[in-house]
Scaffold this motif. Structure first.
Motif, mmCIF file in Angstrom:
data_model
loop_
_atom_site.group_PDB
_atom_site.id
_atom_site.type_symbol
_atom_site.label_atom_id
_atom_site.label_comp_id
_atom_site.label_asym_id
_atom_site.label_seq_id
_atom_site.Cartn_x
_atom_site.Cartn_y
_atom_site.Cartn_z
ATOM 1 N N PRO A 53 0.819 -1.221 0.000
ATOM 2 C CA PRO A 53 0.000 0.000 0.000
ATOM 3 C C PRO A 53 0.847 1.262 0.000
ATOM 4 C CG PRO A 53 -0.156 -1.167 2.114
ATOM 5 C CD PRO A 53 0.608 -2.055 1.181
ATOM 6 N N ASN A 54 2.142 1.118 0.299
ATOM 7 C CA ASN A 54 3.060 2.272 0.299
ATOM 8 C C ASN A 54 3.613 2.575 -1.095
ATOM 9 O OD1 ASN A 54 4.369 4.374 1.666
ATOM 10 N ND2 ASN A 54 6.180 3.120 2.102
ATOM 11 N N GLY A 55 3.258 1.752 -2.091
ATOM 12 C CA GLY A 55 3.610 2.076 -3.480
ATOM 13 C C GLY A 55 5.086 2.011 -3.812
ATOM 14 N N ARG A 56 5.820 1.192 -3.088
ATOM 15 C CA ARG A 56 7.268 1.148 -3.333
ATOM 16 C C ARG A 56 7.785 -0.286 -3.367
ATOM 17 N NH1 ARG A 56 6.416 5.823 -0.407
ATOM 18 N NH2 ARG A 56 7.547 7.638 -1.216
ATOM 19 N N ILE A 57 8.860 -0.468 -4.127
ATOM 20 C CA ILE A 57 9.639 -1.693 -4.040
ATOM 21 C C ILE A 57 10.874 -1.338 -3.207
ATOM 22 C CG2 ILE A 57 8.854 -2.952 -6.069
ATOM 23 C CD1 ILE A 57 11.917 -0.806 -6.285
ATOM 24 N N PRO A 58 11.584 -2.315 -2.641
ATOM 25 C CA PRO A 58 11.387 -3.750 -2.762
ATOM 26 C C PRO A 58 10.262 -4.272 -1.861
ATOM 27 C CG PRO A 58 13.229 -3.325 -1.298
ATOM 28 C CD PRO A 58 12.783 -1.985 -1.835
ATOM 29 N N VAL A 59 9.718 -5.411 -2.325
ATOM 30 C CA VAL A 59 8.790 -6.183 -1.503
ATOM 31 C C VAL A 59 9.176 -7.652 -1.679
ATOM 32 C CG1 VAL A 59 6.391 -6.843 -1.112
ATOM 33 C CG2 VAL A 59 6.932 -4.502 -1.833
ATOM 34 N N LEU A 60 9.331 -8.337 -0.563
ATOM 35 C CA LEU A 60 9.628 -9.767 -0.616
ATOM 36 C C LEU A 60 8.314 -10.535 -0.484
ATOM 37 C CD1 LEU A 60 11.890 -11.921 -0.719
ATOM 38 C CD2 LEU A 60 11.882 -11.896 1.794
ATOM 39 N N GLU A 61 8.021 -11.336 -1.512
ATOM 40 C CA GLU A 61 6.811 -12.174 -1.476
ATOM 41 C C GLU A 61 7.211 -13.549 -0.946
ATOM 42 O OE1 GLU A 61 4.724 -12.389 -5.251
ATOM 43 O OE2 GLU A 61 3.945 -14.364 -4.710
#
Ligand SMILES: N[C@@H](CCC(=O)N[C@@H](CS)C(=O)NCC(=O)O)C(=O)O
Length: 214
Positions: A53-61
Motif C-alpha cells: 500500500p506504500n507504493g514502493r519496491i522492494p517487496v519480498l513475497e
C-alpha cells in the motif's frame, strides 16, 4: 517444503540489491519480478492493493503452505532472510548494534546518498523539480556527514583489528550500508576521500557468494 521467495524489484534500486545480496551470500534462491519505478509501475491500483500500500519496491513475497505474504521495507526483508544465519550475530548487544546501523542507513544515509544518485544519475538534474533542486545542497552535506561517520567507525574497527561494522564478521549492517555506498559516486560523492570505506568496499566484494548490483 521451503518457502518460495520472490523479490518485487527494480534492478536499479540499491534497496532491492540489498535483498538480492543477502540471499546470494546465504545461498537462498530468489525469484524476481521486475517493475520500472520511472514509469510508476509500483503506483497502480493492483500493486497498491496486493503488494504494498506504500507504493514502493522492494517487496519480498513469501509463499508458504499457509498462503502468500508480502514484506515491504528492504531491511525487514534482509532480516527475514538472514534470521538464524551468520549475518546476524548471536549476542544481544551485537544484534541491536546491527539494527543501529540499519536504522542509520535508512535515516542518515539512504535518504541523501540514494536520493542524489537517483536524481542525478537517473532523472537528470535538468529534469528535477524546483524543490528537488533546492534540496540538493542539504542532501550533499548530510550524505557526506553519513560517509564521514562510517569512515570514522571503520577506522576505529581497523585499529581494533576488525574489518566490519559490527564485531569481527560481515553482518547485515555491512550489507545494508554497502548497497548505496558502493554507488555513491553516481550521486556526486567522492569515495576516494574515505580510505577506510574504500578498503571495506573491497572486503565486501571479496566475500564468498557476493554478487554485483548490475
Ligand atoms: N524504506 C524503503 C524505501 C523504498 C523506496 O524508496 N523504494 C523506491 C525505490 S529504491 C521506490 O519504490 N520508488 C518508487 C516510487 O516511490 O514510486 C526500503 O528500504 O525498502
Amino acid at each position: 517444503m521451503a518457502d518460495k521467495l520472490t523479490l518485487h524489484e527494480d534492478p536499479r534500486s540499491g534497496n532491492c540489491y540489498k535483498i538480492r545480496l543477502t540471499a546470494a551470500l546465504l545461498g537462498v534462491p530468489l525469484g524476481r519480478r521486475r517493475y520500472d519505478i520511472m514509469k510508476g509501475e509500483t503506483r497502480t491500483a493492483e500493486f497498491l492493493s496486493l503488494v504494498n500500500p506504500n507504493g514502493r519496491i522492494p517487496v519480498l513475497e513469501i509463499a508458504c503452505p499457509d498462503g502468500v505474504r508480502f514484506l515491504p521495507e528492504s531491511n525487514a526483508a534482509c532480516w527475514f532472510l538472514a534470521a538464524g544465519s551468520s549475518l546476524i550475530p548471536d549476542r544481544r548487544f551485537a544484534q541491536a548494534d546491527v539494527l543501529r546501523w540499519m536504522f542509520f542507513e535508512q535515516y542518515n544515509h539512504e535518504p541523501n546518498i540514494a536520493a542524489l544518485r537517483f536524481w542525478l544519475a537517473f532523472i537528470g538534474e535538468a529534469n528535477l523539480s524546483a524543490a528537488q533542486r533546492a534540496a540538493i545542497p542539504a542532501k550533499q552535506v548530510a550524505g557526506e556527514d553519513a560517509l564521514a561517520v562510517m569512515d570514522r567507525h571503520l577506522a576505529e574497527q581497523h585499529a581494533a583489528g576488525r574489518g566490519w561494522f559490527v564485531g569481527a564478521a560481515l553482518s547485515l549492517a555491512d550489507v545494508a550500508l554497502y548497497a548505496y555506498t558502493h554507488v555513491a559516486e553516481a550521486g556526486g560523492f567522492r569515495l576516494r576521500d574515505h580510505r577506510h570505506i574504500c578498503a571495506w568496499l573491497e572486503r565486501v566484494a571479496a566475500t564468498p557468494g557476493y554478487i554485483a548490483m548490475a
